[in-house]
Design a protein around this motif. Structure first.
Motif, PDB file in Angstrom:
ATOM      1  N   LEU A  43       0.818  -1.215   0.000  1.00 28.68           N
ATOM      2  CA  LEU A  43       0.000   0.000   0.000  1.00 28.68           C
ATOM      3  C   LEU A  43       0.855   1.270   0.000  1.00 28.68           C
ATOM      4  O   LEU A  43       0.352   2.347  -0.295  1.00 28.68           O
ATOM      5  N   HIS A  44       2.138   1.155   0.297  1.00 29.11           N
ATOM      6  CA  HIS A  44       3.009   2.333   0.330  1.00 29.11           C
ATOM      7  C   HIS A  44       2.989   3.033  -1.023  1.00 29.11           C
ATOM      8  O   HIS A  44       3.081   2.389  -2.059  1.00 29.11           O
ATOM      9  N   ARG A  50      -6.208  12.182  -3.966  1.00 34.82           N
ATOM     10  CA  ARG A  50      -4.904  11.540  -3.769  1.00 34.82           C
ATOM     11  C   ARG A  50      -4.915  10.856  -2.411  1.00 34.82           C
ATOM     12  O   ARG A  50      -5.398  11.409  -1.427  1.00 34.82           O
ATOM     13  N   PHE A  51      -4.378   9.657  -2.381  1.00 36.15           N
ATOM     14  CA  PHE A  51      -4.226   8.893  -1.147  1.00 36.15           C
ATOM     15  C   PHE A  51      -2.753   8.518  -1.058  1.00 36.15           C
ATOM     16  O   PHE A  51      -2.260   7.762  -1.896  1.00 36.15           O
ATOM     17  N   ILE A  52      -2.060   9.055  -0.094  1.00 35.87           N
ATOM     18  CA  ILE A  52      -0.625   8.805   0.053  1.00 35.87           C
ATOM     19  C   ILE A  52      -0.406   8.023   1.343  1.00 35.87           C
ATOM     20  O   ILE A  52      -0.691   8.523   2.438  1.00 35.87           O
ATOM     21  N   THR A  90       1.896   6.693   8.287  1.00 33.35           N
ATOM     22  CA  THR A  90       1.157   7.946   8.216  1.00 33.35           C
ATOM     23  C   THR A  90       0.532   8.036   6.826  1.00 33.35           C
ATOM     24  O   THR A  90       0.966   7.363   5.898  1.00 33.35           O
ATOM     25  N   PHE A  91      -0.506   8.848   6.713  1.00 33.22           N
ATOM     26  CA  PHE A  91      -1.134   9.031   5.413  1.00 33.22           C
ATOM     27  C   PHE A  91      -1.553  10.476   5.221  1.00 33.22           C
ATOM     28  O   PHE A  91      -1.715  11.233   6.177  1.00 33.22           O
ATOM     29  N   LEU A  92      -1.701  10.849   3.971  1.00 28.62           N
ATOM     30  CA  LEU A  92      -2.291  12.119   3.547  1.00 28.62           C
ATOM     31  C   LEU A  92      -3.396  11.760   2.569  1.00 28.62           C
ATOM     32  O   LEU A  92      -3.227  10.875   1.731  1.00 28.62           O
ATOM     33  N   MET A  93      -4.517  12.452   2.669  1.00 24.36           N
ATOM     34  CA  MET A  93      -5.635  12.166   1.791  1.00 24.36           C
ATOM     35  C   MET A  93      -6.332  13.470   1.456  1.00 24.36           C
ATOM     36  O   MET A  93      -6.599  14.279   2.343  1.00 24.36           O
ATOM     37  N   LYS A 115      -5.766   3.081  -8.009  1.00 23.57           N
ATOM     38  CA  LYS A 115      -4.601   2.634  -8.782  1.00 23.57           C
ATOM     39  C   LYS A 115      -3.361   3.336  -8.241  1.00 23.57           C
ATOM     40  O   LYS A 115      -3.390   4.521  -7.960  1.00 23.57           O
ATOM     41  N   LYS A 116      -2.312   2.562  -8.127  1.00 21.94           N
ATOM     42  CA  LYS A 116      -1.040   3.102  -7.650  1.00 21.94           C
ATOM     43  C   LYS A 116      -0.405   3.952  -8.747  1.00 21.94           C
ATOM     44  O   LYS A 116      -0.366   3.531  -9.904  1.00 21.94           O
TER      45      LYS A 116
END
Length: 146
Positions: free
Chosen positions: A27-28, A69-71, A77-80, A141-142
């Motif tokens: 998922l990274h 965007r999903f980081i 940690t994540f940013l969305m 999608k990555k």
């Protein structure tokens, strides 16, 4: 016999842990919504709802989803958020095929998820089949740069 059973249990637990790690490491990176594939996941009853939108409404919806965007960072940690706009942030973990998000803004969300392959993830964002939401699932999608 007890030792063989204990070894089997420990091996299963170890492999399960490695599977969770493998899923987590997959998922990274940065993910975006594949609008066409997500639209294909919409049930026929919900497509009527989409089809009743004006052409401009459909275009706006597509733009909103494509800008998401999903980081997911390796440090959990994540940013969305939308491209170029304010992001929401927090921590993430995968447990039992559930993506669990803890937002720094105070919310906690869980999404059933399925890795379709190494570059595609299906998230169920609305579990209630009676919900009026148009999209119950997103296909992420990555981004190729990851």
């Amino acid at each position: 016999m007890k030792q063989l059973t204990l070894t089997a249990v420990l091996l299963t637990a170890l492999l399960s842990g490695n599977m969770c790690f493998a899923q987590s490491s997959n998922l990274h990176g940065t993910w975006t919504i594949d609008f066409d594939e997500t639209l294909d996941l919409v049930t026929s009853g919900r497509m009527v709802q989409y089809d009743t939108l004006s052409e401009e409404g459909q275009s706006q919806l597509q733009t909103q989803l494509l800008d998401q965007r999903f980081i997911f960072n390796p440090d959990s940690t994540f940013l969305m958020g939308t491209n170029g706009a304010q992001y929401y942030d927090g921590r993430w973990v995968i447990e039992s095929n559930q993506l669990k998000l803890t937002f720094n803004q105070g919310a906690n969300l869980e999404y059933p998820m399925e890795f379709v392959n190494a570059t595609e993830v299906k998230l169920t964002v609305v579990a209630d089949p009676n919900s009026n939401a148009l999209f119950h699932q997103y296909l992420l999608k990555k981004s190729p740069s990851n």
